[in-house]
Write a protein that holds these residues in place. Structure first.
Motif, PDB file in Angstrom:
ATOM      1  N   UNK A 176      64.650  61.682  54.931  1.00 48.06           N
ATOM      2  CA  UNK A 176      63.847  62.699  55.616  1.00 48.06           C
ATOM      3  C   UNK A 176      62.372  62.383  55.382  1.00 48.06           C
ATOM      4  N   UNK A 177      61.771  61.520  56.208  1.00 47.76           N
ATOM      5  CA  UNK A 177      60.411  61.023  55.958  1.00 47.76           C
ATOM      6  C   UNK A 177      59.349  62.101  55.786  1.00 47.76           C
ATOM      7  N   UNK A 178      59.507  63.244  56.445  1.00 48.01           N
ATOM      8  CA  UNK A 178      58.481  64.289  56.350  1.00 48.01           C
ATOM      9  C   UNK A 178      58.365  64.854  54.939  1.00 48.01           C
ATOM     10  N   UNK A 179      59.408  64.670  54.117  1.00 51.58           N
ATOM     11  CA  UNK A 179      59.358  65.169  52.737  1.00 51.58           C
ATOM     12  C   UNK A 179      58.334  64.415  51.889  1.00 51.58           C
ATOM     13  N   UNK A 180      57.818  63.306  52.373  1.00 58.22           N
ATOM     14  CA  UNK A 180      56.784  62.565  51.647  1.00 58.22           C
ATOM     15  C   UNK A 180      55.555  63.432  51.417  1.00 58.22           C
ATOM     16  N   UNK A 181      55.328  64.395  52.306  1.00 58.12           N
ATOM     17  CA  UNK A 181      54.158  65.273  52.180  1.00 58.12           C
ATOM     18  C   UNK A 181      54.278  66.252  51.028  1.00 58.12           C
ATOM     19  N   UNK A 284      56.506  71.206  66.252  1.00 57.02           N
ATOM     20  CA  UNK A 284      55.145  70.893  66.695  1.00 57.02           C
ATOM     21  C   UNK A 284      54.774  69.433  66.446  1.00 57.02           C
ATOM     22  N   UNK A 285      55.448  68.819  65.472  1.00 56.02           N
ATOM     23  CA  UNK A 285      55.169  67.419  65.149  1.00 56.02           C
ATOM     24  C   UNK A 285      56.485  66.787  64.686  1.00 56.02           C
ATOM     25  N   UNK A 288      56.702  65.211  61.265  1.00 61.27           N
ATOM     26  CA  UNK A 288      56.580  66.129  60.138  1.00 61.27           C
ATOM     27  C   UNK A 288      57.737  67.127  60.059  1.00 61.27           C
ATOM     28  N   UNK A 289      58.693  66.996  60.951  1.00 60.69           N
ATOM     29  CA  UNK A 289      59.819  67.930  61.026  1.00 60.69           C
ATOM     30  C   UNK A 289      61.067  67.302  60.427  1.00 60.69           C
ATOM     31  N   UNK A 290      62.048  68.124  60.032  1.00 59.13           N
ATOM     32  CA  UNK A 290      63.316  67.578  59.548  1.00 59.13           C
ATOM     33  C   UNK A 290      64.040  66.833  60.658  1.00 59.13           C
ATOM     34  N   UNK A 291      64.858  65.844  60.276  1.00 57.27           N
ATOM     35  CA  UNK A 291      65.623  65.075  61.252  1.00 57.27           C
ATOM     36  C   UNK A 291      67.091  65.493  61.295  1.00 57.27           C
ATOM     37  N   UNK A 292      67.561  66.090  60.232  1.00 59.82           N
ATOM     38  CA  UNK A 292      68.942  66.577  60.192  1.00 59.82           C
ATOM     39  C   UNK A 292      68.957  67.926  59.477  1.00 59.82           C
ATOM     40  N   UNK A 338      57.937  76.679  55.336  1.00 58.78           N
ATOM     41  CA  UNK A 338      56.514  76.425  55.094  1.00 58.78           C
ATOM     42  C   UNK A 338      56.297  75.568  53.860  1.00 58.78           C
ATOM     43  N   UNK A 339      57.178  75.730  52.875  1.00 58.99           N
ATOM     44  CA  UNK A 339      57.030  75.017  51.615  1.00 58.99           C
ATOM     45  C   UNK A 339      57.419  73.549  51.744  1.00 58.99           C
ATOM     46  N   UNK A 340      58.464  73.253  52.510  1.00 53.16           N
ATOM     47  CA  UNK A 340      58.970  71.886  52.588  1.00 53.16           C
ATOM     48  C   UNK A 340      58.510  71.117  53.825  1.00 53.16           C
ATOM     49  N   UNK A 341      58.297  71.813  54.930  1.00 52.15           N
ATOM     50  CA  UNK A 341      57.874  71.154  56.175  1.00 52.15           C
ATOM     51  C   UNK A 341      56.706  71.935  56.797  1.00 52.15           C
ATOM     52  N   UNK A 342      55.591  72.026  56.087  1.00 52.88           N
ATOM     53  CA  UNK A 342      54.489  72.886  56.533  1.00 52.88           C
ATOM     54  C   UNK A 342      53.870  72.494  57.862  1.00 52.88           C
ATOM     55  N   UNK A 343      54.017  71.225  58.272  1.00 54.80           N
ATOM     56  CA  UNK A 343      53.409  70.762  59.519  1.00 54.80           C
ATOM     57  C   UNK A 343      54.434  70.471  60.609  1.00 54.80           C
ATOM     58  N   UNK A 344      55.702  70.798  60.352  1.00 55.61           N
ATOM     59  CA  UNK A 344      56.749  70.420  61.289  1.00 55.61           C
ATOM     60  C   UNK A 344      56.967  71.360  62.444  1.00 55.61           C
ATOM     61  N   UNK A 345      56.762  72.655  62.218  1.00 51.81           N
ATOM     62  CA  UNK A 345      57.023  73.637  63.265  1.00 51.81           C
ATOM     63  C   UNK A 345      56.041  74.784  63.211  1.00 51.81           C
TER      64      UNK A 345
END
Length: 421
Positions: A176-181, A284-285, A288-292, A338-345
């Motif tokens: 889950x690449x977005x977790x890098x943030x 939204x991005x 930055x969003x989860x993939x699964x 918001x805590x794990x994917x703050x920029x994803x949705x």
């Protein structure tokens, strides 16, 4: 053979599909204006084959007490004056031991694995779309204690032939690449590689259309007022609009509302409604969003990617048949996204939802025959209705049609509760 199916959620619709495929004339009754509008409407979207486990497990009573004092807790219990609620709770506590857990999990996995194997065939045959993905579930651990505690789960997964991978922090980010943030917020994870994701309501709607093409009649807007019994058999289902609807056989797939029609005819099914919450928000991005699906082990919240949307679901609330969506009901699930994917949705554009899960005290659904020879059950799946839908629908349909089911019904029927007329 004419079969009347009560309920047009994912369980009722899959049952109707398999009945029709087997040559039955099928009528489905539901009080809603369409399929999948109650428990199936906005669940977590997980096909959780690897996470098929009963809530009643060793250590859960102690954990539940701790959860009640968390700021963003996964469990709420409202002390209602309800003998049914307290009896169900007491029965659940008796299942919170190693021996009961092993038995109950083995029963649940039998259905789950059969469902896992049945779904691809159904999709290949129908071609239906439901925002499905096959990238597994990532159980995310925020602490080393959670990571070490997962060893027991790994042993059970291996025992039941459920594939998994133990991941360190970098492995989680690779999945889950977005977790890098937010890499500092977790230590590792357990990836359940056979799990899938998909929108349960989209699936239910699409399969209902396919079932209708096979001749299944869907009678919506029909509130079921009771089941009529004559001479030891079900004589019909009484509705508020059409009156009595009759058939040769009947399947109750009413989820948490099953007891309301079964109790009056002497089948006191130990199914209790456990409330859950979800929010659905637009992506939204993509990067930055989860993939699964990510399961936050601390808050017991699932975050699932459904096409261009994110579904965040969790919280267990024991409060009877309440469907109220209060102003703070979704605080926990919104916090986790918001805590794990703050920029994803876009959380500001969320759609909140609440639904009732039909929970049995031992976690295993109630399938198969009853003391009434022409009445069958397909209910009590708890949080795993979407996961078990194809398997339980196919098995129950075979039983109704007089065919030999491909899985054993041992331990899945009413008999385990010693219910007799």
């Amino acid at each position: 053979m004419k079969v009347v199916v009560m309920g047009a959620g994912v369980i009722g619709v899959t049952t109707a599909w398999y009945l029709a495929k087997g040559g039955a004339k099928v009528v489905v009754l539901d009080r809603q204006p369409g399929p999948g509008l109650e428990t199936s409407y906005a669940n977590a979207g997980e096909l959780s084959y690897g996470m098929t486990s009963p809530w009643a497990a060793p250590g859960v009573p102690v954990k539940a007490l701790k959860w009640l004092f968390m700021k963003r807790r996964p469990l709420f219990i409202w002390p209602l004056i309800s003998p049914t609620m307290w009896k169900w709770g007491a029965q659940m506590l008796t299942n919170c031991n190693d021996a009961a857990y092993a038995v109950n999990k083995s029963r649940m996995v039998r259905i789950s694995n059969y469902s896992r194997d049945s779904l691809p065939d159904l999709i290949a045959e129908t071609g239906i779309e439901y925002d499905g993905r096959s990238q597994g579930t990532l159980q995310l651990f925020r602490t080393e204690k959670q990571m070490k505690g997962s060893k027991a789960d790994q042993e059970i997964l291996a025992q039941f032939d459920s594939p998994f991978q133990v991941l360190d922090r970098e492995g989680c980010i690779a999945a889950e690449p977005a977790l890098a943030q937010v890499r500092e917020k977790f230590v590792g994870g357990l990836q359940l590689t056979a799990d899938r994701t998909g929108d349960c309501r989209l699936f239910t709607m699409a399969l209902a259309e396919k079932a209708a093409e096979l001749g299944v009649e869907f009678h919506y807007g029909q509130s079921i007022e009771g089941i009529a019994v004559e001479n030891g058999r079900v004589a019909g289902v009484d509705t508020d609009k059409e009156g009595r609807v009759t058939g040769d056989a009947y399947v109750c797939a009413l989820g948490p509302y099953g007891p309301r029609v079964l109790n009056p005819i002497g089948l006191r099914l130990p199914v209790y409604p456990v409330k859950g919450y979800s929010v659905t928000l637009p992506v939204t991005d993509d990067a930055m969003a989860p993939q699964s699906t990510i399961m936050d082990e601390t808050h017991k919240v699932a975050i699932t990617r459904l096409g261009d949307r994110i579904r965040v679901a969790g919280t267990a609330e024991i409060a009877g048949y309440s469907n109220r969506l209060g102003p703070h009901a979704t605080d926990t699930v919104r916090y986790v996204i918001n805590d794990l994917f703050p920029k994803g949705g876009d959380v500001e554009k969320f759609e909140g939802w609440t639904g009732l899960r039909p929970m049995t005290p031992d976690g295993t659904p109630v399938l198969g025959g009853t003391p009434y020879p022409n009445l069958f059950l397909n209910t009590g799946h708890g949080t795993l209705g979407w996961t078990m839908a194809c398997g339980s629908g196919r098995a129950v349909a075979d039983l109704v049609l007089g065919k030999e089911p491909e899985i054993s019904f041992d331990g899945l029927t009413l008999d385990r509760y010693n219910i007799r007329l």
